[in-house]
Write a protein that holds these residues in place. Structure first.
Motif, PDB file in Angstrom:
ATOM      1  N   ALA A 141      -0.157 -16.937  10.083  1.00 24.19           N
ATOM      2  CA  ALA A 141       0.528 -17.550   9.091  1.00 24.19           C
ATOM      3  C   ALA A 141       1.786 -16.780   8.635  1.00 24.19           C
ATOM      4  O   ALA A 141       2.834 -17.541   8.353  1.00 24.19           O
ATOM      5  CB  ALA A 141      -0.096 -17.122   7.828  1.00 24.19           C
ATOM      6  N   THR A 142       1.852 -15.412   9.218  1.00 29.80           N
ATOM      7  CA  THR A 142       3.223 -14.480   8.980  1.00 29.80           C
ATOM      8  C   THR A 142       4.371 -15.495  10.182  1.00 29.80           C
ATOM      9  O   THR A 142       5.472 -15.536   9.767  1.00 29.80           O
ATOM     10  CB  THR A 142       3.154 -13.327   8.977  1.00 29.80           C
ATOM     11  N   SER A 143       3.646 -15.461  11.151  1.00 29.59           N
ATOM     12  CA  SER A 143       4.461 -15.869  12.475  1.00 29.59           C
ATOM     13  C   SER A 143       5.082 -17.434  12.062  1.00 29.59           C
ATOM     14  O   SER A 143       6.132 -17.586  12.636  1.00 29.59           O
ATOM     15  CB  SER A 143       3.474 -16.016  13.758  1.00 29.59           C
ATOM     16  N   ALA A 144       4.240 -18.311  11.362  1.00 27.84           N
ATOM     17  CA  ALA A 144       4.713 -19.633  11.187  1.00 27.84           C
ATOM     18  C   ALA A 144       6.116 -19.511  10.249  1.00 27.84           C
ATOM     19  O   ALA A 144       6.782 -20.308  10.389  1.00 27.84           O
ATOM     20  CB  ALA A 144       3.727 -20.196  10.476  1.00 27.84           C
ATOM     21  N   LEU A 145       6.091 -18.274   9.450  1.00 22.34           N
ATOM     22  CA  LEU A 145       7.324 -18.255   8.603  1.00 22.34           C
ATOM     23  C   LEU A 145       8.624 -17.544   9.370  1.00 22.34           C
ATOM     24  O   LEU A 145       9.475 -17.361   8.782  1.00 22.34           O
ATOM     25  CB  LEU A 145       6.896 -17.388   7.270  1.00 22.34           C
ATOM     26  N   GLY A 146       8.326 -17.082  10.655  1.00 19.55           N
ATOM     27  CA  GLY A 146       8.915 -16.288  11.496  1.00 19.55           C
ATOM     28  C   GLY A 146       9.272 -14.759  10.963  1.00 19.55           C
ATOM     29  O   GLY A 146      10.320 -14.131  11.112  1.00 19.55           O
ATOM     30  N   TRP A 147       8.365 -14.292  10.111  1.00 24.10           N
ATOM     31  CA  TRP A 147       8.134 -12.824   9.691  1.00 24.10           C
ATOM     32  C   TRP A 147       7.585 -12.050  10.709  1.00 24.10           C
ATOM     33  O   TRP A 147       6.841 -12.573  11.574  1.00 24.10           O
ATOM     34  CB  TRP A 147       7.281 -12.948   8.673  1.00 24.10           C
ATOM     35  N   SER A 148       7.917 -10.554  10.449  1.00 23.88           N
ATOM     36  CA  SER A 148       7.114  -9.777  11.310  1.00 23.88           C
ATOM     37  C   SER A 148       5.842  -9.130  10.740  1.00 23.88           C
ATOM     38  O   SER A 148       5.839  -8.976   9.340  1.00 23.88           O
ATOM     39  CB  SER A 148       8.121  -8.675  11.824  1.00 23.88           C
ATOM     40  N   LEU A 149       5.111  -8.799  11.578  1.00 29.42           N
ATOM     41  CA  LEU A 149       3.944  -8.178  11.013  1.00 29.42           C
ATOM     42  C   LEU A 149       3.386  -6.858  11.712  1.00 29.42           C
ATOM     43  O   LEU A 149       3.332  -7.096  12.764  1.00 29.42           O
ATOM     44  CB  LEU A 149       2.575  -9.304  11.055  1.00 29.42           C
ATOM     45  N   THR A 150       3.148  -5.874  10.737  1.00 30.76           N
ATOM     46  CA  THR A 150       2.381  -4.700  11.471  1.00 30.76           C
ATOM     47  C   THR A 150       1.191  -4.631  10.696  1.00 30.76           C
ATOM     48  O   THR A 150       0.958  -4.425   9.662  1.00 30.76           O
ATOM     49  CB  THR A 150       3.420  -3.531  10.998  1.00 30.76           C
ATOM     50  N   THR A 151       0.176  -4.396  11.825  1.00 35.71           N
ATOM     51  CA  THR A 151      -1.139  -4.152  11.430  1.00 35.71           C
ATOM     52  C   THR A 151      -1.603  -2.623  11.431  1.00 35.71           C
ATOM     53  O   THR A 151      -1.184  -2.033  12.434  1.00 35.71           O
ATOM     54  CB  THR A 151      -2.073  -4.930  12.471  1.00 35.71           C
ATOM     55  N   LEU A 152      -2.183  -2.154  10.282  1.00 34.44           N
ATOM     56  CA  LEU A 152      -2.419  -0.565  10.182  1.00 34.44           C
ATOM     57  C   LEU A 152      -3.950  -0.475   9.723  1.00 34.44           C
ATOM     58  O   LEU A 152      -4.326  -1.299   8.943  1.00 34.44           O
ATOM     59  CB  LEU A 152      -1.469  -0.171   9.087  1.00 34.44           C
ATOM     60  N   SER A 153      -4.464   0.420  10.661  1.00 31.14           N
ATOM     61  CA  SER A 153      -6.059   0.533  10.375  1.00 31.14           C
ATOM     62  C   SER A 153      -6.144   1.675   9.375  1.00 31.14           C
ATOM     63  O   SER A 153      -5.699   2.695   9.156  1.00 31.14           O
ATOM     64  CB  SER A 153      -6.580   1.157  11.711  1.00 31.14           C
ATOM     65  N   ALA A 154      -7.455   1.459   8.647  1.00 31.13           N
ATOM     66  CA  ALA A 154      -7.661   2.231   7.217  1.00 31.13           C
ATOM     67  C   ALA A 154      -9.037   2.475   7.415  1.00 31.13           C
ATOM     68  O   ALA A 154     -10.024   1.715   8.094  1.00 31.13           O
ATOM     69  CB  ALA A 154      -7.440   1.198   6.195  1.00 31.13           C
ATOM     70  N   THR A 155      -9.595   3.772   7.022  1.00 33.03           N
ATOM     71  CA  THR A 155     -11.042   4.306   7.046  1.00 33.03           C
ATOM     72  C   THR A 155     -11.507   3.394   5.716  1.00 33.03           C
ATOM     73  O   THR A 155     -10.698   3.067   4.944  1.00 33.03           O
ATOM     74  CB  THR A 155     -10.987   5.691   7.003  1.00 33.03           C
ATOM     75  N   ALA A 156     -12.899   3.745   5.854  1.00 38.06           N
ATOM     76  CA  ALA A 156     -13.492   3.094   4.485  1.00 38.06           C
ATOM     77  C   ALA A 156     -13.214   3.692   3.237  1.00 38.06           C
ATOM     78  O   ALA A 156     -13.143   2.897   2.270  1.00 38.06           O
ATOM     79  CB  ALA A 156     -15.075   3.133   4.913  1.00 38.06           C
ATOM     80  N   THR A 157     -12.973   4.991   3.450  1.00 40.24           N
ATOM     81  CA  THR A 157     -12.617   5.329   1.872  1.00 40.24           C
ATOM     82  C   THR A 157     -11.334   6.005   1.751  1.00 40.24           C
ATOM     83  O   THR A 157     -11.183   6.414   0.645  1.00 40.24           O
ATOM     84  CB  THR A 157     -13.641   6.689   2.088  1.00 40.24           C
TER      85      THR A 157
END
Length: 370
Positions: free
Chosen positions: A84-100
């Motif tokens: 979805a963000t690529s369709a807008l031409g936006w950049s996306l960073t994915t960050l991993s989170a722990t459960a707590t």
């Protein structure tokens, strides 16, 4: 898949069963007519998305961070956000989170100077400090699958798709299905994990809808825990309850993971043909069961559409066209109940479940002026 977000983030209570709530009043023709009228809205796949207002201009480029939970299934949601963000031409960073500790990943996003932060399943009370910091820096937050209520600039939360209001609607639709399917004689065992607010909202939706449209229906609650689910104890608990309460004719699961292993155990106990299995958020295993007659009905909830809906709210903030009424309306994703083998066959090959109405991505792109 969605509940995995909550299972990773929250604790659990001990399991218990509550007796059936019984209303001696018979189901009237009027109440069943109301159930049929509401149910009719959910018997066929939706053909359109909720959002219909085009943006006044194409959104400017933005940097987005998606905070992904530790469960591998969350990577699928991240992929939808990426599309979805690529369709807008936006950049996306994915960050991993722990459960707590989602706050650490959100802090990374803040420090990286992103424009927007998105996440799924983590309630705000797990990262209050970072939420306050994001607000002070003018970085809006967008979410799905929690019970936090957006207030826009008021609390810096600009979306919560498939939230408690949606869960209540999902439960209400299935309640009407059981009322109509049983002709007002449903005796329901509702299997849930009460420590998760979104599931409690769904269970409450079932009870409320039955109270309106099937006062003669009965509902029992089998309250399970995360440990029960992880340890595979739910199927035997369901079987034991059914043996002790032979009047039950429906078993409703508030989450598809709770149904895992139940058909096999019920078949061994000679109970499978005596009850109808129904539930929320059907996936390939459940739709295969509808095809072979093991299950009766499961709701099809579009996770892919939910992520595009969340990004749509970002686009509206980007052009100063966001409104709370608009967000609240779009918070309940279009969905339907899969209750026939033909319906199930049509989507059983969808690896990630029903994605949403046909062409919904092109509809969003048109609304975004792309």
């Amino acid at each position: 898949m969605v509940l995995a977000l909550f299972l990773a983030a929250c604790g659990s209570d001990s399991d218990s069963a509550t007796p059936a709530a019984v209303n001696p009043s018979p189901a009237s023709d009027a109440s069943l007519a109301a159930a049929k009228a509401n149910l009719a809205k959910y018997l066929t796949p939706p053909t359109s998305i909720v959002q219909s207002t085009p943006l006044k201009s194409a959104p400017p480029k933005k940097k987005v961070a998606f905070v992904q939970c530790a469960d591998p299934n969350c990577a699928i949601l991240a992929g939808f956000v990426k599309d979805a963000t690529s369709a807008l031409g936006w950049s996306l960073t994915t960050l991993s989170a722990t459960a707590t500790d989602p706050g650490s990943a959100i802090q990374q996003a803040i420090d990286a100077g992103v424009d927007y932060i998105a996440t799924t399943g983590f309630p705000v009370n797990l990262f209050k400090q970072q939420m306050n910091q994001a607000k002070s820096k003018g970085i809006p937050l967008f979410m799905c699958y929690t019970t936090d209520v957006p207030a826009g600039p008021g609390n810096n939360l600009f979306s919560d798709c498939n939230d408690a209001t949606a869960a209540s609607a999902f439960g209400g639709a299935m309640a009407d299905f059981m009322a109509v399917d049983s002709n007002g004689k449903a005796d329901i065992l509702q299997v849930t994990i009460p420590s998760y607010p979104v599931l409690t909202a769904q269970a409450d939706g079932v009870s409320a809808e039955l109270g309106k449209n099937c006062p003669s229906c009965k509902i029992h609650n089998l309250e399970t825990t995360v440990n029960d689910l992880a340890g595979g104890a739910v199927p035997q608990s369901v079987s034991s309850y059914l043996q002790a309460n032979p009047s039950v004719n429906y078993v409703f699961f508030t989450y598809n993971g709770l149904e895992k292993g139940v058909p096999v155990v019920l078949k061994t106990a000679g109970l499978l043909g005596k009850v109808k299995l129904v539930g929320t958020q059907g996936a390939q295993p459940q739709f295969n069961e509808v095809i072979n007659g093991t299950s009766t009905a499961w709701s099809a909830l579009p996770q892919e559409l939910a992520m595009w809906t969340m990004v749509d709210q970002m686009a509206r903030v980007a052009v100063d066209q966001w409104s709370l009424p608009d967000e609240r309306k779009a918070a309940i994703s279009p969905f339907y109940l899969v209750s026939t083998p033909d319906q199930a066959k049509a989507i059983v090959d969808e690896k990630n479940g029903w994605p949403g109405p046909a062409g919904f991505k092109d509809t969003f792109k048109k609304l975004w002026g792309l």
